[in-house]
Design an enzyme around this catalytic site. Sequence first.
Site: not given
Ligand code: UDP
Ligand code: MG
Length: 139
Positions: A11, A59, A87, A93, A104, A114, A117, A128
Amino acid sequence: MATNRTFTMLKPDAIENGHMGKIIDMIIEAGFDIKAMKYTKLTEDQAKEFYAVHAERPFYGELVEYMTSGPIVAAILEKDNAVEDFRTLIGATNPAEAAEGTVRKLYAESIGRNAVHGSDSDENAEIEGKFHFTAAEIF
Ligand code: UDP
Ligand code: MG
């Protein structure tokens, strides 16, 4: 059916902070083969579509703005158990909750910015990957 492929983006914060090479090295060292990779920048429409599942979340606007704020690296990766193992490699996250040694934990700034992705299922990895790459761009 498990495809053994996942999709990732490094990112904008990871690129801005100079962590691109170190993260790609961690991915290779962890045993992922790179099937496709590009250094690019998301348009607003692309970011909105990619994160459409989060459209109702508070968000979402900030997420789209951030993901279009600078270049990213998009890639398709291959390994046994790719989605789950990736993951694990990237961690939770929220970097405050991410395990020691994860991407992360090492490189993310915050829950929003973070660093990386990782697809959350084989089905989404396929969707994707196809969102970013044509068949001819995948090795
Ligand atoms: N995100 C955020 N605030 C939150 C949760 C998620 O800004 O409270 C953003 C963050 O960049 C995250 C993305 O939204 O990676 C997608 O969220 P997801 O829950 O899918 O997390 P990921 O799969 O990336 O761990
Ligand atoms: Mg996700």
